[in-house]
Design a protein around this motif. Sequence first.
Motif, PDB file in Angstrom:
ATOM      1  N   GLY A 114      -2.638 -25.412   6.649  1.00 20.55           N
ATOM      2  CA  GLY A 114      -3.813 -25.951   6.947  1.00 20.55           C
ATOM      3  C   GLY A 114      -5.248 -25.635   6.979  1.00 20.55           C
ATOM      4  O   GLY A 114      -5.936 -25.741   7.859  1.00 20.55           O
ATOM      5  N   ASP A 115      -5.454 -24.876   5.722  1.00 19.45           N
ATOM      6  CA  ASP A 115      -6.711 -24.207   5.538  1.00 19.45           C
ATOM      7  C   ASP A 115      -7.165 -23.356   6.659  1.00 19.45           C
ATOM      8  O   ASP A 115      -8.437 -22.985   7.001  1.00 19.45           O
ATOM      9  CB  ASP A 115      -7.696 -25.265   5.385  1.00 19.45           C
ATOM     10  N   VAL A 116      -6.250 -22.508   6.886  1.00 16.74           N
ATOM     11  CA  VAL A 116      -6.395 -21.432   8.168  1.00 16.74           C
ATOM     12  C   VAL A 116      -7.097 -20.122   7.343  1.00 16.74           C
ATOM     13  O   VAL A 116      -6.583 -19.834   6.235  1.00 16.74           O
ATOM     14  CB  VAL A 116      -5.123 -21.035   8.785  1.00 16.74           C
ATOM     15  N   GLU A 117      -7.790 -19.619   7.762  1.00 16.66           N
ATOM     16  CA  GLU A 117      -8.716 -18.388   7.552  1.00 16.66           C
ATOM     17  C   GLU A 117      -7.795 -17.288   7.459  1.00 16.66           C
ATOM     18  O   GLU A 117      -7.479 -17.091   8.478  1.00 16.66           O
ATOM     19  CB  GLU A 117     -10.122 -18.294   7.923  1.00 16.66           C
ATOM     20  N   VAL A 118      -7.514 -16.602   6.530  1.00 23.88           N
ATOM     21  CA  VAL A 118      -7.088 -15.258   6.514  1.00 23.88           C
ATOM     22  C   VAL A 118      -7.712 -14.202   5.906  1.00 23.88           C
ATOM     23  O   VAL A 118      -8.888 -14.210   4.954  1.00 23.88           O
ATOM     24  CB  VAL A 118      -5.600 -15.352   5.558  1.00 23.88           C
ATOM     25  N   TYR A 119      -7.674 -13.100   6.472  1.00 25.78           N
ATOM     26  CA  TYR A 119      -8.221 -11.839   5.944  1.00 25.78           C
ATOM     27  C   TYR A 119      -7.360 -10.661   5.517  1.00 25.78           C
ATOM     28  O   TYR A 119      -6.320 -10.218   6.144  1.00 25.78           O
ATOM     29  CB  TYR A 119      -8.793 -11.068   7.364  1.00 25.78           C
ATOM     30  N   THR A 120      -7.608 -10.151   4.420  1.00 26.12           N
ATOM     31  CA  THR A 120      -6.814  -9.282   3.620  1.00 26.12           C
ATOM     32  C   THR A 120      -7.671  -7.954   3.967  1.00 26.12           C
ATOM     33  O   THR A 120      -8.678  -7.707   3.111  1.00 26.12           O
ATOM     34  CB  THR A 120      -6.657  -9.667   2.203  1.00 26.12           C
ATOM     35  N   VAL A 121      -7.121  -6.886   4.275  1.00 31.42           N
ATOM     36  CA  VAL A 121      -7.804  -5.534   4.458  1.00 31.42           C
ATOM     37  C   VAL A 121      -7.179  -4.719   3.377  1.00 31.42           C
ATOM     38  O   VAL A 121      -5.974  -4.457   2.894  1.00 31.42           O
ATOM     39  CB  VAL A 121      -7.241  -4.984   5.635  1.00 31.42           C
ATOM     40  N   CYS A 122      -8.029  -4.062   2.486  1.00 33.70           N
ATOM     41  CA  CYS A 122      -7.705  -3.376   1.294  1.00 33.70           C
ATOM     42  C   CYS A 122      -8.768  -2.252   0.786  1.00 33.70           C
ATOM     43  O   CYS A 122      -9.791  -2.177   1.344  1.00 33.70           O
ATOM     44  CB  CYS A 122      -7.621  -4.373   0.146  1.00 33.70           C
ATOM     45  N   ILE A 123      -7.997  -1.230   0.076  1.00 31.72           N
ATOM     46  CA  ILE A 123      -8.635  -0.173  -0.411  1.00 31.72           C
ATOM     47  C   ILE A 123      -8.576  -0.092  -2.011  1.00 31.72           C
ATOM     48  O   ILE A 123      -7.621  -0.160  -2.449  1.00 31.72           O
ATOM     49  CB  ILE A 123      -8.041   1.198   0.347  1.00 31.72           C
ATOM     50  N   PHE A 145       0.869  -1.210  -0.135  1.00 31.73           N
ATOM     51  CA  PHE A 145       0.152   0.100   0.012  1.00 31.73           C
ATOM     52  C   PHE A 145       0.786   1.139   0.193  1.00 31.73           C
ATOM     53  O   PHE A 145       1.927   1.204   0.659  1.00 31.73           O
ATOM     54  CB  PHE A 145      -1.012   0.090   1.216  1.00 31.73           C
ATOM     55  N   PRO A 146       0.467   2.362  -0.596  1.00 30.30           N
ATOM     56  CA  PRO A 146      -0.687   2.508  -1.492  1.00 30.30           C
ATOM     57  C   PRO A 146      -0.672   2.235  -2.807  1.00 30.30           C
ATOM     58  O   PRO A 146      -1.565   2.427  -3.568  1.00 30.30           O
ATOM     59  CB  PRO A 146      -0.908   3.986  -1.330  1.00 30.30           C
ATOM     60  N   GLN A 147       0.433   1.884  -3.426  1.00 35.18           N
ATOM     61  CA  GLN A 147       0.553   1.603  -5.046  1.00 35.18           C
ATOM     62  C   GLN A 147      -0.220   0.370  -5.285  1.00 35.18           C
ATOM     63  O   GLN A 147      -0.905   0.294  -6.319  1.00 35.18           O
ATOM     64  CB  GLN A 147       1.870   1.062  -5.211  1.00 35.18           C
ATOM     65  N   GLN A 148      -0.855  -0.497  -4.355  1.00 37.03           N
ATOM     66  CA  GLN A 148      -1.664  -1.638  -4.607  1.00 37.03           C
ATOM     67  C   GLN A 148      -2.680  -1.533  -3.661  1.00 37.03           C
ATOM     68  O   GLN A 148      -2.394  -0.982  -2.409  1.00 37.03           O
ATOM     69  CB  GLN A 148      -0.923  -2.878  -4.413  1.00 37.03           C
ATOM     70  N   PRO A 149      -3.905  -2.150  -3.726  1.00 34.73           N
ATOM     71  CA  PRO A 149      -5.100  -2.076  -2.500  1.00 34.73           C
ATOM     72  C   PRO A 149      -4.778  -2.830  -1.485  1.00 34.73           C
ATOM     73  O   PRO A 149      -5.511  -2.198  -0.520  1.00 34.73           O
ATOM     74  CB  PRO A 149      -6.076  -2.920  -3.640  1.00 34.73           C
ATOM     75  N   THR A 150      -3.943  -3.785  -1.355  1.00 31.57           N
ATOM     76  CA  THR A 150      -3.723  -4.586  -0.052  1.00 31.57           C
ATOM     77  C   THR A 150      -2.912  -3.733   0.839  1.00 31.57           C
ATOM     78  O   THR A 150      -1.725  -3.299   0.568  1.00 31.57           O
ATOM     79  CB  THR A 150      -3.057  -5.890  -0.420  1.00 31.57           C
ATOM     80  N   ILE A 151      -3.550  -3.638   2.244  1.00 32.16           N
ATOM     81  CA  ILE A 151      -2.751  -3.062   3.244  1.00 32.16           C
ATOM     82  C   ILE A 151      -1.909  -4.032   3.884  1.00 32.16           C
ATOM     83  O   ILE A 151      -0.943  -4.031   4.196  1.00 32.16           O
ATOM     84  CB  ILE A 151      -3.801  -2.197   4.175  1.00 32.16           C
ATOM     85  N   PHE A 152      -2.674  -4.985   4.334  1.00 34.62           N
ATOM     86  CA  PHE A 152      -1.986  -6.167   5.071  1.00 34.62           C
ATOM     87  C   PHE A 152      -2.891  -7.352   5.404  1.00 34.62           C
ATOM     88  O   PHE A 152      -4.214  -7.254   4.955  1.00 34.62           O
ATOM     89  CB  PHE A 152      -1.611  -5.713   6.647  1.00 34.62           C
ATOM     90  N   THR A 153      -2.417  -8.559   5.538  1.00 31.96           N
ATOM     91  CA  THR A 153      -3.120  -9.912   5.650  1.00 31.96           C
ATOM     92  C   THR A 153      -2.937 -10.184   7.073  1.00 31.96           C
ATOM     93  O   THR A 153      -1.786 -10.174   7.605  1.00 31.96           O
ATOM     94  CB  THR A 153      -2.528 -10.513   4.668  1.00 31.96           C
ATOM     95  N   THR A 154      -4.016 -10.880   7.598  1.00 33.61           N
ATOM     96  CA  THR A 154      -3.889 -11.184   8.941  1.00 33.61           C
ATOM     97  C   THR A 154      -4.753 -12.531   9.180  1.00 33.61           C
ATOM     98  O   THR A 154      -5.781 -12.683   8.625  1.00 33.61           O
ATOM     99  CB  THR A 154      -4.336 -10.152   9.907  1.00 33.61           C
ATOM    100  N   GLU A 155      -4.409 -13.468  10.276  1.00 33.70           N
ATOM    101  CA  GLU A 155      -5.268 -14.596  10.612  1.00 33.70           C
ATOM    102  C   GLU A 155      -6.365 -13.986  11.473  1.00 33.70           C
ATOM    103  O   GLU A 155      -7.143 -14.883  12.117  1.00 33.70           O
ATOM    104  CB  GLU A 155      -4.602 -15.780  11.260  1.00 33.70           C
ATOM    105  N   ASN A 156      -6.054 -12.979  12.236  1.00 37.44           N
ATOM    106  CA  ASN A 156      -7.098 -12.161  13.316  1.00 37.44           C
ATOM    107  C   ASN A 156      -8.110 -11.554  12.593  1.00 37.44           C
ATOM    108  O   ASN A 156      -7.817 -10.279  12.300  1.00 37.44           O
ATOM    109  CB  ASN A 156      -6.096 -11.586  13.759  1.00 37.44           C
ATOM    110  N   ARG A 157      -9.289 -12.238  12.641  1.00 27.11           N
ATOM    111  CA  ARG A 157     -10.713 -11.338  12.059  1.00 27.11           C
ATOM    112  C   ARG A 157     -10.882  -9.872  12.697  1.00 27.11           C
ATOM    113  O   ARG A 157     -11.067  -9.093  12.302  1.00 27.11           O
ATOM    114  CB  ARG A 157     -11.731 -12.181  11.974  1.00 27.11           C
ATOM    115  N   ALA A 158     -10.665  -9.853  14.170  1.00 24.96           N
ATOM    116  CA  ALA A 158     -10.838  -8.834  14.908  1.00 24.96           C
ATOM    117  C   ALA A 158     -10.051  -7.801  14.642  1.00 24.96           C
ATOM    118  O   ALA A 158     -10.520  -6.552  14.601  1.00 24.96           O
ATOM    119  CB  ALA A 158     -10.854  -9.153  16.481  1.00 24.96           C
ATOM    120  N   LEU A 159      -8.938  -8.008  14.448  1.00 28.81           N
ATOM    121  CA  LEU A 159      -8.051  -7.045  13.864  1.00 28.81           C
ATOM    122  C   LEU A 159      -8.316  -6.492  12.558  1.00 28.81           C
ATOM    123  O   LEU A 159      -8.266  -5.256  12.491  1.00 28.81           O
ATOM    124  CB  LEU A 159      -6.368  -7.674  14.000  1.00 28.81           C
TER     125      LEU A 159
END
Length: 214
Positions: free
Chosen positions: A76-85, A36-50
């Motif tokens: 092992g198929d852990v869910e990850v969450y990508t925060v992006c604009i 970021f900010p050249q690309q939409p992705t800010i960061f990726t996390t396994e923590n949904r609350a974050l």
Amino acid sequence: MSFCQDVKLELLEYPPKSFNHRNALVYGILKLSKSFPQQPTIFTTENRALAQEVASMLAELGAIVDIRRDLHRLKGDVEVYTVCIEHEHTRQLLKDYYHLGRSPLNEELLQPDGCAAAFLRGLFLAYGSMTNPEKEYHLEINALIPLFAEEIHRVAEQVGIRFKVARRKGCEILYLKESEQIEDILTLMGAQDASLDLMNIKIVKDIRNKANRI
């Protein structure tokens, strides 16, 4: 759940309330983003609350934020969450507002009382990790490049935290190995319960070590 995740959940349970502190926290996350900010992705996390908390803070600034959910096949198929604009104009506005890019830190955002601690909290939440103190004392933050490592080191030193610096896989890593320093930064960031847990673990380990020596 790991000790590190417990720390991050505690930090998210009591988010900063003042605008300046929330602003400094978001600044830390945006500043150390690899894309970021050249690309939409800010960061990726396994923590949904974050992911949700950061998206909420960015929304306060008027940004439309997306959270993508996917499976991390390497874990092992852990869910990850990508925060992006996605909106390019919004990314440019945030770049201008926060002085993003590989430039020195925007000192104005860190000057109000408590903002340095909020800034470090943001860095740890998105780019930090901590080993279970039952095994060893180790906390680290990925600072990406030497410029950021040097400036974060200076900011942390001003509030009593003395990081050491190492290089790993082409990135600068700020780390702490002294239990007292880790206790101090946990307390500074707002994870008082985790700091007390660390103290208790250290006491038990010291008693065990003394008994073994006897």
